[in-house]
Design a protein around this motif. Structure first.
Motif, PDB file in Angstrom:
ATOM      1  N   GLU A   1     -40.355 -21.607 -10.852  1.00 20.34           N
ATOM      2  CA  GLU A   1     -39.263 -22.507 -10.489  1.00 20.34           C
ATOM      3  C   GLU A   1     -39.634 -23.241  -9.212  1.00 20.34           C
ATOM      4  O   GLU A   1     -40.241 -22.671  -8.312  1.00 20.34           O
ATOM      5  N   LYS A   2     -39.262 -24.514  -9.152  1.00 17.08           N
ATOM      6  CA  LYS A   2     -39.544 -25.310  -7.957  1.00 17.08           C
ATOM      7  C   LYS A   2     -38.398 -26.257  -7.687  1.00 17.08           C
ATOM      8  O   LYS A   2     -37.858 -26.869  -8.601  1.00 17.08           O
ATOM      9  N   GLU A   3     -38.026 -26.354  -6.391  1.00 17.42           N
ATOM     10  CA  GLU A   3     -36.977 -27.288  -6.002  1.00 17.42           C
ATOM     11  C   GLU A   3     -37.531 -28.702  -5.961  1.00 17.42           C
ATOM     12  O   GLU A   3     -38.681 -28.934  -5.597  1.00 17.42           O
TER      13      GLU A   3
ATOM     14  N   PHE B   1     -28.161 -24.452 -14.329  1.00 11.54           N
ATOM     15  CA  PHE B   1     -28.348 -25.575 -13.423  1.00 11.54           C
ATOM     16  C   PHE B   1     -28.337 -26.854 -14.239  1.00 11.54           C
ATOM     17  O   PHE B   1     -28.584 -26.827 -15.444  1.00 11.54           O
TER      18      PHE B   1
ATOM     19  N   THR C   1     -36.094 -29.635 -16.573  1.00 12.31           N
ATOM     20  CA  THR C   1     -36.043 -30.344 -15.297  1.00 12.31           C
ATOM     21  C   THR C   1     -34.656 -30.896 -15.051  1.00 12.31           C
ATOM     22  O   THR C   1     -34.032 -31.469 -15.945  1.00 12.31           O
TER      23      THR C   1
ATOM     24  N   GLN D   1     -32.471 -31.425  -9.157  1.00 11.27           N
ATOM     25  CA  GLN D   1     -32.871 -30.640  -7.988  1.00 11.27           C
ATOM     26  C   GLN D   1     -33.849 -29.516  -8.309  1.00 11.27           C
ATOM     27  O   GLN D   1     -34.399 -28.906  -7.383  1.00 11.27           O
ATOM     28  N   ASN D   2     -34.083 -29.223  -9.600  1.00 16.85           N
ATOM     29  CA  ASN D   2     -34.928 -28.088  -9.960  1.00 16.85           C
ATOM     30  C   ASN D   2     -35.834 -28.429 -11.127  1.00 16.85           C
ATOM     31  O   ASN D   2     -35.493 -29.257 -11.979  1.00 16.85           O
TER      32      ASN D   2
ATOM     33  N   LYS E   1     -38.103 -25.951 -13.890  1.00 10.87           N
ATOM     34  CA  LYS E   1     -38.431 -24.588 -14.282  1.00 10.87           C
ATOM     35  C   LYS E   1     -39.252 -24.601 -15.564  1.00 10.87           C
ATOM     36  O   LYS E   1     -39.009 -25.428 -16.457  1.00 10.87           O
TER      37      LYS E   1
END
Length: 418
Positions: free
Chosen positions: A81-83, A390, A407, A410-411, A413
């Protein structure tokens, strides 16, 4: 008596000797023949081993095919996961095997592990993106700028004198844009460095071609399909026209090598798209048409699928074309039809799901909304149905057959289906 006995014994010995047939002496085989037979035995042994391995591999392949075709996943876990920086986020598009993110204040290219490869800043009021192969463009609708990119970053910026209505790009970075003034519309062309090409098409609602509603360039950039609206006996009708910008198209006005009016009497064509350098499609309010430009000077309507129900969504890739219509039979309110580029039906599946987006990625149809998705294979079988915690803006295939890249603003995954 003794002499007689001796004679008899001698006679019997001779008779016995005559009855004995001597065995022939063994013949030695030639050494080359021995080697040849040994090699033959080794080859036969290897062949048997290869056949056994081949049968095992075929069995495993069939098993995996059946597994991936029929198995339905019921859950998932998060691989990574990436912000993401939200900014004035507008959307994502598949681009060069990864993802193009674009917003009002810039664009970025993100790989399938959430890493930004490059970032380009700009200011737009209404950005829209288009992608073909390893090139992408972001245009400011009703504005005057088009940013052109390849996978390594920006390649140029086109500046227009008139407001931009539509834009499309080829796999070589050539951009075609519909520009509008107070009396007519124009289609201008730009190189991948942003410089204008010496090619222009003027389009009028009451002219020979009509008003351009949508355009699409072929991947090689030599052909353009346009959806036009024109007036006939006071009524608005649809038209599909093909333009050729190679050498063979110079001999005809506006480089129009083919036009189709009759299939769209009393209907309008809203969208057109080149799937590859040969096949293209056109979506009207009551039909889907499939075209071929195998003969560049004589485009051919391969098939027109008449749709009696309301068409709710259209979507496509370079291999498939899909539509979603209201379903008039059975309990499910919607039906999804997917076609090959020549118009043959791949599958038709009724469903009940409140989607907002529909995409084709590889061999999957992905329906999704802001917090859930459904994934179908090209047999029409539901492979996965899940919800997320999300907001979702884009879903595409992940790095492996059982992963998805999900996607949001804001995120990002990658999830592994289970």
């Amino acid at each position: 008596m003794s002499d007689l006995d001796s004679m008899n014994r001698e006679i019997k010995k001779r008779q016995l000797r005559r009855q004995i047939v001597p065995s022939p002496a063994p013949q030695e085989e030639d050494s080359e023949e021995i080697v040849r037979k040994a090699r033959k035995r080794v080859k036969l042994k290897r062949l048997r081993i290869f056949l056994i391995i081949g049968v095992i591999l075929i069995a495993v392949g069939i098993g995996l095919f059946q597994y991936f075709r029929y198995y339905q996943y019921t859950g998932y876990d998060v691989v990574w996961e990436k912000e993401m920086k939200e900014g004035s986020f507008v959307g994502y598009m598949d681009f060069g095997g990864n993802v193009l993110k674009y917003s009002k204040d810039g664009a970025s290219y993100i790989d399938n592990q959430g890493k930004e490869i490059w970032v380009q800043s700009f200011e737009m009021k209404s950005p829209t993106a288009c992608v073909s192969g390893n090139y992408a463009a972001v245009a400011d609708q009703q504005g005057n700028s088009i940013y052109i990119f390849d996978k390594s970053g920006p390649t140029g910026t086109a500046t227009t004198l008139l407001p931009i209505i539509k834009a499309t790009i080829s796999a070589h970075g050539v951009v075609a844009a519909v520009l509008e003034d107070s009396t007519s519309n124009y289609i201008y062309f730009y190189k991948n460095d942003g410089n204008v090409l010496d090619v222009k098409i003027k389009a009028l609602l009451n002219g020979e071609t009509g008003y351009p509603v949508d355009i699409s360039l072929s991947p090689d950039g030599t052909q353009l399909i346009g959806a036009y609206a024109y007036l006939k006996n006071g009524a608005l009708n649809g038209r599909v026209a093909f333009h050729n910008f190679a050498e063979i198209g110079k001999s005809v006005p506006d480089r129009v090598v083919g036009g189709f009016d009759e299939p769209y009497e009393s209907s309008l064509v809203a969208r057109v798209h080149f799937l590859d350098d040969t096949y293209s499609c056109a979506f009207a309010d009551n039909s889907v048409s499939f075209y071929s430009t195998k003969n560049a000077l004589s485009p051919e309507l391969l098939k027109q699928v008449v749709v009696e129900e309301e068409i709710r969504s259209v979507f496509y890739s370079d291999k498939y074309v899909g539509i979603i219509v209201n379903n008039t039979d059975g309990e499910n309110p919607d039906r999804m039809n997917v076609y090959n580029p020549d118009g043959t039906l791949v599958f038709s599946e009724a469903f009940h799901y409140q989607y907002t987006q529909a995409d084709i990625d590889g061999e999957h149809v992905i329906l999704y909304n802001e917090d859930s998705c459904r994934v179908y294979n090209m047999s029409g079988r539901l492979k996965f149905e899940g919800t997320f915690d999300f907001p979702v803006s884009k879903i595409r295939n992940g790095r492996f057959p059982n992963t998805l890249l999900v996607t949001g603003p804001q995120n990002m995954k990658e999830i592994r289906l289970q």
